[in-house]
Motif scaffolding. Structure first.
Motif, PDB file in Angstrom:
ATOM      1  N   MET A   1      49.850 -41.065 -14.743  1.00 40.95           N
ATOM      2  CA  MET A   1      50.123 -39.944 -15.618  1.00 40.95           C
ATOM      3  C   MET A   1      49.162 -38.806 -15.276  1.00 40.95           C
ATOM      4  O   MET A   1      47.972 -39.016 -15.083  1.00 40.95           O
ATOM      5  N   THR A   2      49.671 -37.634 -15.215  1.00 40.23           N
ATOM      6  CA  THR A   2      48.836 -36.454 -14.990  1.00 40.23           C
ATOM      7  C   THR A   2      49.010 -35.504 -16.150  1.00 40.23           C
ATOM      8  O   THR A   2      50.006 -35.543 -16.882  1.00 40.23           O
ATOM      9  N   THR A   3      48.034 -34.652 -16.322  1.00 38.93           N
ATOM     10  CA  THR A   3      48.068 -33.678 -17.404  1.00 38.93           C
ATOM     11  C   THR A   3      47.424 -32.390 -16.935  1.00 38.93           C
ATOM     12  O   THR A   3      46.753 -32.364 -15.895  1.00 38.93           O
ATOM     13  N   SER A   4      47.619 -31.351 -17.685  1.00 39.30           N
ATOM     14  CA  SER A   4      47.003 -30.059 -17.379  1.00 39.30           C
ATOM     15  C   SER A   4      45.843 -29.820 -18.329  1.00 39.30           C
ATOM     16  O   SER A   4      45.839 -30.313 -19.457  1.00 39.30           O
ATOM     17  N   LEU A   5      44.883 -29.043 -17.867  1.00 41.47           N
ATOM     18  CA  LEU A   5      43.709 -28.724 -18.662  1.00 41.47           C
ATOM     19  C   LEU A   5      43.470 -27.223 -18.554  1.00 41.47           C
ATOM     20  O   LEU A   5      43.372 -26.685 -17.450  1.00 41.47           O
ATOM     21  N   LEU A   6      43.383 -26.566 -19.688  1.00 38.98           N
ATOM     22  CA  LEU A   6      43.105 -25.134 -19.724  1.00 38.98           C
ATOM     23  C   LEU A   6      41.676 -24.952 -20.204  1.00 38.98           C
ATOM     24  O   LEU A   6      41.303 -25.497 -21.247  1.00 38.98           O
ATOM     25  N   ILE A   7      40.875 -24.232 -19.436  1.00 40.88           N
ATOM     26  CA  ILE A   7      39.488 -23.982 -19.820  1.00 40.88           C
ATOM     27  C   ILE A   7      39.363 -22.507 -20.168  1.00 40.88           C
ATOM     28  O   ILE A   7      39.496 -21.643 -19.301  1.00 40.88           O
ATOM     29  N   ARG A   8      39.093 -22.248 -21.410  1.00 42.72           N
ATOM     30  CA  ARG A   8      38.957 -20.866 -21.875  1.00 42.72           C
ATOM     31  C   ARG A   8      37.492 -20.447 -21.829  1.00 42.72           C
ATOM     32  O   ARG A   8      36.594 -21.268 -21.906  1.00 42.72           O
ATOM     33  N   ARG A   9      37.280 -19.165 -21.718  1.00 42.89           N
ATOM     34  CA  ARG A   9      35.955 -18.537 -21.757  1.00 42.89           C
ATOM     35  C   ARG A   9      34.997 -19.115 -20.712  1.00 42.89           C
ATOM     36  O   ARG A   9      33.815 -19.305 -20.973  1.00 42.89           O
ATOM     37  N   LEU A  10      35.520 -19.418 -19.548  1.00 47.58           N
ATOM     38  CA  LEU A  10      34.694 -19.880 -18.435  1.00 47.58           C
ATOM     39  C   LEU A  10      33.974 -18.662 -17.853  1.00 47.58           C
ATOM     40  O   LEU A  10      34.627 -17.682 -17.486  1.00 47.58           O
ATOM     41  N   PRO A  11      32.657 -18.682 -17.779  1.00 53.00           N
ATOM     42  CA  PRO A  11      31.934 -17.524 -17.247  1.00 53.00           C
ATOM     43  C   PRO A  11      32.379 -17.212 -15.817  1.00 53.00           C
ATOM     44  O   PRO A  11      32.658 -18.120 -15.023  1.00 53.00           O
ATOM     45  N   ASP A  12      32.447 -15.914 -15.505  1.00 51.56           N
ATOM     46  CA  ASP A  12      32.881 -15.484 -14.175  1.00 51.56           C
ATOM     47  C   ASP A  12      32.037 -16.107 -13.069  1.00 51.56           C
ATOM     48  O   ASP A  12      32.569 -16.503 -12.028  1.00 51.56           O
ATOM     49  N   GLU A  13      30.719 -16.204 -13.282  1.00 53.53           N
ATOM     50  CA  GLU A  13      29.854 -16.749 -12.228  1.00 53.53           C
ATOM     51  C   GLU A  13      30.163 -18.223 -11.950  1.00 53.53           C
ATOM     52  O   GLU A  13      30.065 -18.687 -10.824  1.00 53.53           O
ATOM     53  N   VAL A  14      30.567 -18.964 -12.971  1.00 51.45           N
ATOM     54  CA  VAL A  14      30.939 -20.371 -12.776  1.00 51.45           C
ATOM     55  C   VAL A  14      32.211 -20.447 -11.938  1.00 51.45           C
ATOM     56  O   VAL A  14      32.310 -21.236 -10.994  1.00 51.45           O
ATOM     57  N   LYS A  15      33.189 -19.614 -12.283  1.00 51.92           N
ATOM     58  CA  LYS A  15      34.438 -19.599 -11.531  1.00 51.92           C
ATOM     59  C   LYS A  15      34.183 -19.198 -10.075  1.00 51.92           C
ATOM     60  O   LYS A  15      34.748 -19.792  -9.148  1.00 51.92           O
ATOM     61  N   GLU A  16      33.306 -18.221  -9.861  1.00 49.81           N
ATOM     62  CA  GLU A  16      32.991 -17.783  -8.503  1.00 49.81           C
ATOM     63  C   GLU A  16      32.300 -18.885  -7.699  1.00 49.81           C
ATOM     64  O   GLU A  16      32.622 -19.110  -6.533  1.00 49.81           O
ATOM     65  N   ARG A  17      31.372 -19.586  -8.321  1.00 51.93           N
ATOM     66  CA  ARG A  17      30.685 -20.688  -7.616  1.00 51.93           C
ATOM     67  C   ARG A  17      31.651 -21.823  -7.298  1.00 51.93           C
ATOM     68  O   ARG A  17      31.565 -22.448  -6.242  1.00 51.93           O
ATOM     69  N   LEU A  18      32.546 -22.081  -8.213  1.00 53.82           N
ATOM     70  CA  LEU A  18      33.556 -23.117  -7.978  1.00 53.82           C
ATOM     71  C   LEU A  18      34.451 -22.720  -6.807  1.00 53.82           C
ATOM     72  O   LEU A  18      34.761 -23.544  -5.945  1.00 53.82           O
ATOM     73  N   ALA A  19      34.825 -21.445  -6.753  1.00 56.06           N
ATOM     74  CA  ALA A  19      35.662 -20.952  -5.652  1.00 56.06           C
ATOM     75  C   ALA A  19      34.909 -21.019  -4.329  1.00 56.06           C
ATOM     76  O   ALA A  19      35.482 -21.382  -3.289  1.00 56.06           O
ATOM     77  N   GLU A  20      33.603 -20.719  -4.348  1.00 64.18           N
ATOM     78  CA  GLU A  20      32.777 -20.823  -3.126  1.00 64.18           C
ATOM     79  C   GLU A  20      32.727 -22.269  -2.645  1.00 64.18           C
ATOM     80  O   GLU A  20      32.871 -22.546  -1.449  1.00 64.18           O
ATOM     81  N   ALA A  21      32.500 -23.191  -3.574  1.00 72.82           N
ATOM     82  CA  ALA A  21      32.454 -24.613  -3.214  1.00 72.82           C
ATOM     83  C   ALA A  21      33.803 -25.065  -2.665  1.00 72.82           C
ATOM     84  O   ALA A  21      33.859 -25.837  -1.702  1.00 72.82           O
ATOM     85  N   ALA A  22      34.874 -24.566  -3.252  1.00 71.61           N
ATOM     86  CA  ALA A  22      36.219 -24.924  -2.780  1.00 71.61           C
ATOM     87  C   ALA A  22      36.429 -24.451  -1.347  1.00 71.61           C
ATOM     88  O   ALA A  22      36.924 -25.209  -0.503  1.00 71.61           O
ATOM     89  N   ARG A  23      36.036 -23.211  -1.066  1.00 72.70           N
ATOM     90  CA  ARG A  23      36.179 -22.702   0.302  1.00 72.70           C
ATOM     91  C   ARG A  23      35.341 -23.523   1.283  1.00 72.70           C
ATOM     92  O   ARG A  23      35.803 -23.871   2.370  1.00 72.70           O
ATOM     93  N   ALA A  24      34.124 -23.864   0.885  1.00 69.18           N
ATOM     94  CA  ALA A  24      33.234 -24.647   1.756  1.00 69.18           C
ATOM     95  C   ALA A  24      33.812 -26.035   2.040  1.00 69.18           C
ATOM     96  O   ALA A  24      33.557 -26.610   3.101  1.00 69.18           O
ATOM     97  N   ASN A  25      34.578 -26.566   1.098  1.00 63.78           N
ATOM     98  CA  ASN A  25      35.167 -27.900   1.244  1.00 63.78           C
ATOM     99  C   ASN A  25      36.619 -27.858   1.715  1.00 63.78           C
ATOM    100  O   ASN A  25      37.280 -28.899   1.774  1.00 63.78           O
ATOM    101  N   GLY A  26      37.115 -26.671   2.005  1.00 57.16           N
ATOM    102  CA  GLY A  26      38.490 -26.547   2.482  1.00 57.16           C
ATOM    103  C   GLY A  26      39.522 -26.917   1.438  1.00 57.16           C
ATOM    104  O   GLY A  26      40.562 -27.499   1.771  1.00 57.16           O
ATOM    105  N   ARG A  27      39.232 -26.610   0.187  1.00 54.91           N
ATOM    106  CA  ARG A  27      40.135 -26.953  -0.908  1.00 54.91           C
ATOM    107  C   ARG A  27      40.507 -25.698  -1.693  1.00 54.91           C
ATOM    108  O   ARG A  27      39.826 -24.682  -1.612  1.00 54.91           O
ATOM    109  N   SER A  28      41.514 -25.846  -2.513  1.00 54.04           N
ATOM    110  CA  SER A  28      41.816 -24.795  -3.485  1.00 54.04           C
ATOM    111  C   SER A  28      40.806 -24.914  -4.626  1.00 54.04           C
ATOM    112  O   SER A  28      40.155 -25.952  -4.793  1.00 54.04           O
ATOM    113  N   THR A  29      40.676 -23.854  -5.404  1.00 52.41           N
ATOM    114  CA  THR A  29      39.771 -23.901  -6.554  1.00 52.41           C
ATOM    115  C   THR A  29      40.211 -24.997  -7.522  1.00 52.41           C
ATOM    116  O   THR A  29      39.389 -25.715  -8.078  1.00 52.41           O
TER     117      THR A  29
END
Length: 91
Positions: A1-29
């Protein structure tokens, strides 16, 4: 079973770091976020299982095979009586 998760009010810097880590690992955010959550959850479950049984496991390890040992009885937990802590026996 899979589900979706919505995270509200995530700080921009957290999202940016997550995106950087994703690029470094060859993954989507999204894949990177999923990986972070899966790793955290696995670690948390493993540590929780260890902590919950820690003292019981020590007691089992110490008492196994020591039934004839004169000190084995002192390792067994003694029942508490009433609302007050049990007395400490000084030797």
């Amino acid at each position: 079973m899979t589900t979706s998760l919505l995270i509200r009010r995530l700080p921009d810097e957290v999202k940016e770091r997550l995106a950087e880590a994703a690029r470094a690992n060859g993954r989507s955010t999204e894949a990177q976020a999923r990986s972070v959550l899966e790793e955290f959850t696995a670690s948390w479950v493993a540590n929780r299982a260890c902590d919950a049984d820690f003292f019981a496991q020590i007691r089992r390890d110490l008492l196994d095979g020591d039934a004839e040992d004169e000190n084995a009885e002192s390792l067994r937990p003694r029942p508490r009586t009433g609302d007050r802590p049990r007395t400490v026996e000084l030797s």
